[in-house]
Design a protein around this motif. Structure first.
Motif, PDB file in Angstrom:
ATOM      1  N   VAL A 277       1.693   1.410   9.960  1.00  0.00           N
ATOM      2  CA  VAL A 277       1.957   0.066   8.985  1.00  0.00           C
ATOM      3  C   VAL A 277       1.387   0.155   7.971  1.00  0.00           C
ATOM      4  N   VAL A 278       2.102  -0.126   6.329  1.00  0.00           N
ATOM      5  CA  VAL A 278       1.751   0.042   5.034  1.00  0.00           C
ATOM      6  C   VAL A 278       2.306  -1.755   4.932  1.00  0.00           C
ATOM      7  N   ILE A 279       1.406  -2.797   4.680  1.00  0.00           N
ATOM      8  CA  ILE A 279       1.619  -3.856   3.929  1.00  0.00           C
ATOM      9  C   ILE A 279       1.815  -4.133   2.675  1.00  0.00           C
ATOM     10  N   ILE A 280       2.322  -4.161   2.283  1.00  0.00           N
ATOM     11  CA  ILE A 280       2.141  -4.134   0.712  1.00  0.00           C
ATOM     12  C   ILE A 280       2.437  -5.844   0.215  1.00  0.00           C
ATOM     13  N   ASP A 281       1.554  -6.661  -0.585  1.00  0.00           N
ATOM     14  CA  ASP A 281       2.066  -7.745  -0.444  1.00  0.00           C
ATOM     15  C   ASP A 281       2.027  -7.847  -2.341  1.00  0.00           C
ATOM     16  N   GLU A 282       2.965  -8.547  -2.849  1.00  0.00           N
ATOM     17  CA  GLU A 282       3.084  -8.385  -4.232  1.00  0.00           C
ATOM     18  C   GLU A 282       3.442  -7.456  -4.830  1.00  0.00           C
ATOM     19  N   ILE A 283       4.849  -6.878  -4.508  1.00  0.00           N
ATOM     20  CA  ILE A 283       5.374  -5.379  -4.851  1.00  0.00           C
ATOM     21  C   ILE A 283       5.504  -5.104  -6.085  1.00  0.00           C
ATOM     22  N   ALA A 284       5.780  -5.892  -7.191  1.00  0.00           N
ATOM     23  CA  ALA A 284       5.677  -6.101  -8.281  1.00  0.00           C
ATOM     24  C   ALA A 284       4.396  -5.291  -8.986  1.00  0.00           C
ATOM     25  N   GLU A 285       3.331  -5.691  -8.731  1.00  0.00           N
ATOM     26  CA  GLU A 285       2.546  -5.539  -9.072  1.00  0.00           C
ATOM     27  C   GLU A 285       2.694  -4.154  -9.242  1.00  0.00           C
ATOM     28  N   LEU A 286       3.086  -3.096  -8.700  1.00  0.00           N
ATOM     29  CA  LEU A 286       3.198  -1.963  -8.634  1.00  0.00           C
ATOM     30  C   LEU A 286       4.114  -1.344  -9.443  1.00  0.00           C
ATOM     31  N   TYR A 287       4.925  -2.067  -9.549  1.00  0.00           N
ATOM     32  CA  TYR A 287       6.164  -1.891 -10.755  1.00  0.00           C
ATOM     33  C   TYR A 287       5.922  -1.896 -12.278  1.00  0.00           C
ATOM     34  N   LEU A 288       5.423  -2.817 -12.515  1.00  0.00           N
ATOM     35  CA  LEU A 288       5.069  -3.899 -13.653  1.00  0.00           C
ATOM     36  C   LEU A 288       4.170  -2.171 -15.058  1.00  0.00           C
ATOM     37  N   SER A 289       4.940  -2.504 -15.935  1.00  0.00           N
ATOM     38  CA  SER A 289       4.466  -1.835 -16.679  1.00  0.00           C
ATOM     39  C   SER A 289       4.231  -2.419 -18.355  1.00  0.00           C
ATOM     40  N   ASP A 290       3.024  -2.143 -18.782  1.00  0.00           N
ATOM     41  CA  ASP A 290       2.925  -2.556 -20.102  1.00  0.00           C
ATOM     42  C   ASP A 290       3.275  -2.104 -21.509  1.00  0.00           C
ATOM     43  N   GLY A 291       4.082  -0.993 -21.143  1.00  0.00           N
ATOM     44  CA  GLY A 291       5.261   0.160 -22.226  1.00  0.00           C
ATOM     45  C   GLY A 291       3.469   0.801 -22.426  1.00  0.00           C
ATOM     46  N   THR A 292       2.553   0.983 -21.993  1.00  0.00           N
ATOM     47  CA  THR A 292       2.204   2.402 -22.310  1.00  0.00           C
ATOM     48  C   THR A 292       2.687   3.550 -21.109  1.00  0.00           C
ATOM     49  N   ARG A 293       2.178   4.521 -22.046  1.00  0.00           N
ATOM     50  CA  ARG A 293       2.200   5.586 -21.026  1.00  0.00           C
ATOM     51  C   ARG A 293       1.626   5.752 -19.699  1.00  0.00           C
ATOM     52  N   ALA A 297       3.345   6.052 -16.326  1.00  0.00           N
ATOM     53  CA  ALA A 297       3.746   6.958 -15.143  1.00  0.00           C
ATOM     54  C   ALA A 297       3.224   6.312 -13.763  1.00  0.00           C
ATOM     55  N   GLU A 298       2.398   5.643 -14.189  1.00  0.00           N
ATOM     56  CA  GLU A 298       1.415   5.002 -12.260  1.00  0.00           C
ATOM     57  C   GLU A 298       3.004   4.222 -12.090  1.00  0.00           C
ATOM     58  N   ALA A 299       3.712   3.598 -12.838  1.00  0.00           N
ATOM     59  CA  ALA A 299       4.753   2.691 -11.923  1.00  0.00           C
ATOM     60  C   ALA A 299       5.314   3.590 -11.709  1.00  0.00           C
ATOM     61  N   GLU A 300       5.854   4.770 -12.631  1.00  0.00           N
ATOM     62  CA  GLU A 300       7.219   6.154 -11.501  1.00  0.00           C
ATOM     63  C   GLU A 300       6.236   6.375 -10.344  1.00  0.00           C
ATOM     64  N   GLN A 301       4.998   6.688 -10.093  1.00  0.00           N
ATOM     65  CA  GLN A 301       4.355   7.760  -8.868  1.00  0.00           C
ATOM     66  C   GLN A 301       4.360   6.533  -8.257  1.00  0.00           C
ATOM     67  N   CYS A 302       4.082   5.165  -8.276  1.00  0.00           N
ATOM     68  CA  CYS A 302       4.404   4.402  -6.778  1.00  0.00           C
ATOM     69  C   CYS A 302       6.178   4.092  -6.449  1.00  0.00           C
ATOM     70  N   SER A 303       6.437   4.248  -7.275  1.00  0.00           N
ATOM     71  CA  SER A 303       8.360   4.129  -7.170  1.00  0.00           C
ATOM     72  C   SER A 303       8.141   5.721  -6.236  1.00  0.00           C
ATOM     73  N   THR A 304       8.548   6.299  -6.445  1.00  0.00           N
ATOM     74  CA  THR A 304       8.324   7.686  -6.099  1.00  0.00           C
ATOM     75  C   THR A 304       7.812   8.123  -4.611  1.00  0.00           C
ATOM     76  N   LEU A 305       6.657   7.455  -4.811  1.00  0.00           N
ATOM     77  CA  LEU A 305       5.890   7.586  -3.343  1.00  0.00           C
ATOM     78  C   LEU A 305       6.520   6.469  -2.013  1.00  0.00           C
ATOM     79  N   LEU A 306       6.886   5.382  -2.579  1.00  0.00           N
ATOM     80  CA  LEU A 306       7.226   4.093  -1.838  1.00  0.00           C
ATOM     81  C   LEU A 306       9.177   5.208  -1.156  1.00  0.00           C
ATOM     82  N   LEU A 307       9.205   5.619  -2.184  1.00  0.00           N
ATOM     83  CA  LEU A 307      10.994   6.013  -1.733  1.00  0.00           C
ATOM     84  C   LEU A 307      10.892   7.457  -0.738  1.00  0.00           C
ATOM     85  N   ARG A 308       9.873   7.494  -1.224  1.00  0.00           N
ATOM     86  CA  ARG A 308       9.798   9.404   0.077  1.00  0.00           C
ATOM     87  C   ARG A 308       9.347   8.083   1.078  1.00  0.00           C
TER      88      ARG A 308
END
Length: 433
Positions: A277-293, A297-308
C-alpha cells in the motif's frame, strides 16, 4: 385518594421521563425505534399534503362533472392533489418514504424541497434520490450520527480498514480489495492527516507492506517510519521508490503469467507476494514544477510511474492512497488521468470548489455540493464513495498522534522487507554523497 393518585401519576411520569432520557443518551437506536420513529412517521403522514402544497409538489385537477336532472354540470374549481407516498419505513436511525410522481414531475422539484421536509418533520437531513423512473426515495436521517460517532464494528479482513462511521450509523470501511485505489482531498485541519493516521494504524497489524511518500520532508508520515517498509521524503526519492515498485510489479506480472493466473490472489499462498500500500501525502508536490527542464522531467516521470501503478497494480497487490490539500487540473493532465484510476474518493472540507469538483464531480454532482457545505468546525467529516458507487457523509475516528505512533511501534517487528526499494534509496543516497 385523589391526591394520592395524582402524586402517583406524577411519580410515574417523572420515572418515564428519566428513563426515556437515559435511553436516548445511552441507547439512541432503542429510543428511535420506541419513541422517535412513531412520532416522525406521524409527522410525515399528517403533514405530507400541506408540505407538498406549499412546495409546488401538487397538481391541480378539475372537479368531475356531475348530473343535475337532465343537465350536465361541470365544476370549475381546481383541486390540488398531492403525490401518493408509501407509509414511512423505519431504518436504524431514520426512515424512508417512496413517492410516486405525477405525470410530468421530475426529482429536481423534490431536491429543492428537501430543506422544507427537514423543518416540517423535525429531522436532521432528508436525501432525495430516484431509484426508478416515476419514483422518488426520501431517505430521512433523524439525528446526526457524526456529532458523537461511536466505535462501529467491522469484520477484520486483509487490506480492510475501519475508518469511522457513516451518516447512516454503519461502519465506514476502506476495503482495498474491493476498491484498490483512493483519492483523499482536504484542506489544512480538515481531518485528512487524522484519516491517514487511522488508515496506517488499521493496516499496521496486517501482513502488508506500507510505503510512504511525503515530500514535506517526512513531517507527517515520518512519525510512522518504524512500520513503513520505505519512506521517500522528496521528489527524487519518490521517483526512486516508484521506479522500484514498477519493476517489482513487472516481476509479479511474470509470476502470474508463469502460473497461468490473472492476479496474485489466485497464486498459492506460499508463492503470493506481500501486498503493498503506497500512501502519498500531498500529491501536488510530485506534480509542481518551477519551470526548469529538470523539474519538468521529474514531474512527468512521477506522473507516468503513478499512472502505471494505478492502471496495473490492483490485480498485483499494489494499491495507491493519494492525499492532497489541492487536487486540480491546473497541476497538469497527469493528475486528471490519475484521478480516473482512483475509484475510491474521500473529500473533506476544501478551500476551493475546483478540488471538490475534481474529487467527486465525475461521480455525482450532488456529492460535490454536500462536500462544499462541510464547515471548519466539522473536523473529520467527509463525503466518501462506497463499493456500490454511491456516496455518503462520514466521519473518521479520532486517533491521537501519540496513540498512532505507539501502535506502529508495536507492529514494527512485522514490517515486510522490500529489498528493491531499499537498494533504490541507498543508491540515491550514495549519488548524493
Amino acid at each position: 385518594m385523589g391526591s394520592l393518585l395524582f402524586a402517583l401519576a406524577l411519580a410515574v411520569l417523572a420515572w418515564v421521563l428519566v428513563v426515556g432520557d437515559l435511553v436516548r443518551r445511552h441507547r439512541p437506536v432503542w429510543h428511535w425505534y420506541l419513541v422517535g420513529y412513531p412520532a416522525a412517521a406521524c409527522r410525515v403522514v399528517f403533514t405530507w399534503r400541506r408540505v407538498a402544497l406549499l412546495n409546488d409538489l401538487t397538481v391541480s385537477r378539475h372537479s368531475p362533472r356531475g348530473l343535475l336532472g337532465d343537465l350536465v354540470v361541470k365544476g370549475d374549481s381546481l383541486r390540488p392533489v398531492a403525490p401518493r407516498i408509501s407509509f414511512p419505513r423505519v431504518t436504524r436511525m431514520g426512515l424512508t418514504v417512496v413517492v410516486r410522481l405525477h405525470a410530468g414531475q421530475t426529482p429536481a422539484t423534490y431536491l429543492k424541497a428537501a430543506d422544507a421536509f427537514v423543518h416540517a418533520w423535525k429531522v436532521h437531513a432528508v436525501r432525495v434520490t430516484s431509484p426508478a423512473r416515476g419514483l422518488v426515495l426520501l431517505t430521512v436521517t433523524a439525528t446526526d450520527p457524526l456529532e458523537r460517532p461511536g466505535l462501529a464494528t467491522a469484520p477484520a479482513e486483509l487490506l480492510s480498514a475501519l475508518i469511522g462511521v457513516l451518516e447512516s450509523g454503519g461502519a465506514w470501511v476502506m476495503n482495498l480489495r474491493l476498491v484498490p485505489h483512493w483519492l483523499i482531498a482536504g484542506a489544512t485541519r480538515s481531518g485528512k492527516s487524522t484519516l491517514l493516521a487511522r488508515l496506517i494504524t488499521q493496516l499496521a497489524g496486517q501482513p502488508v507492506a506500507l510505503v510512504g511518500i511525503d515530500c514535506k520532508g517526512g513531517m507527517e508520515l515520518g512519525l510512522f517510519a518504524g512500520r513503513l517498509s520505505a519512506l521517500a521524503t522528496c521528489r527524487r526519492e519518490a521517483i526512486a521508490v516508484l521506479s522500484a515498485l514498477v519493476v517489482d510489479m513487472q516481476d509479479r506480472m511474470n509470476a502470474c503469467r508463469s502460473a497461468g493466473v490473472r492476479s496474485i490472489w489466485e497464486l498459492p499462498k506460499q508463492l503470493r507476494p506481500v501486498p503493498v500500500v503506497v500512501i502519498i501525502d500531498e500529491i501536488a508536490e510530485l506534480y509542481l514544477s518551477d519551470g526548469t527542464r529538470d523539474s519538468k522531467a521529474e514531474a512527468e516521470q512521477c506522473s507516468t510511474l503513478l499512472l502505471r501503478l494505478a492502471q496495473l497494480g490492483a490485480a498485483l497487490g499494489m494499491h495507491l492512497v493519494v492525499a492532497g490539500q489541492r487536487v486540480g487540473s491546473d497541476l497538469g493532465p497527469g493528475v486528471t488521468a490519475l484521478r480516473a484510476q482512483l475509484s475510491g474518493r474521500i473529500c473533506h472540507r476544501v478551500n476551493d470548489p475546483s478540488t471538490a469538483e475534481m474529487t467527486l464531480g465525475d461521480l455525482n454532482k450532488d456529492a460535490v455540493v454536500v462536500a462544499q457545505s462541510i464547515t471548519a468546525e466539522e473536523r473529520g467529516v467527509a463525503v466518501c464513495t462506497g463499493p456500490d458507487g454511491g456516496w455518503s457523509r462520514a466521519r473518521s475516528h479520532l486517533t491521537p498522534t501519540e496513540e498512532a505512533v505507539a501502535i506502529t511501534k508495536k507492529y514494527a517487528a512485522i514490517t515486510p522487507e522490500l529489498p528493491s526499494l531499499n537498494r533504490a534509496l541507498a543508491a540515491l543516497e550514495g549519488e548524493a554523497k
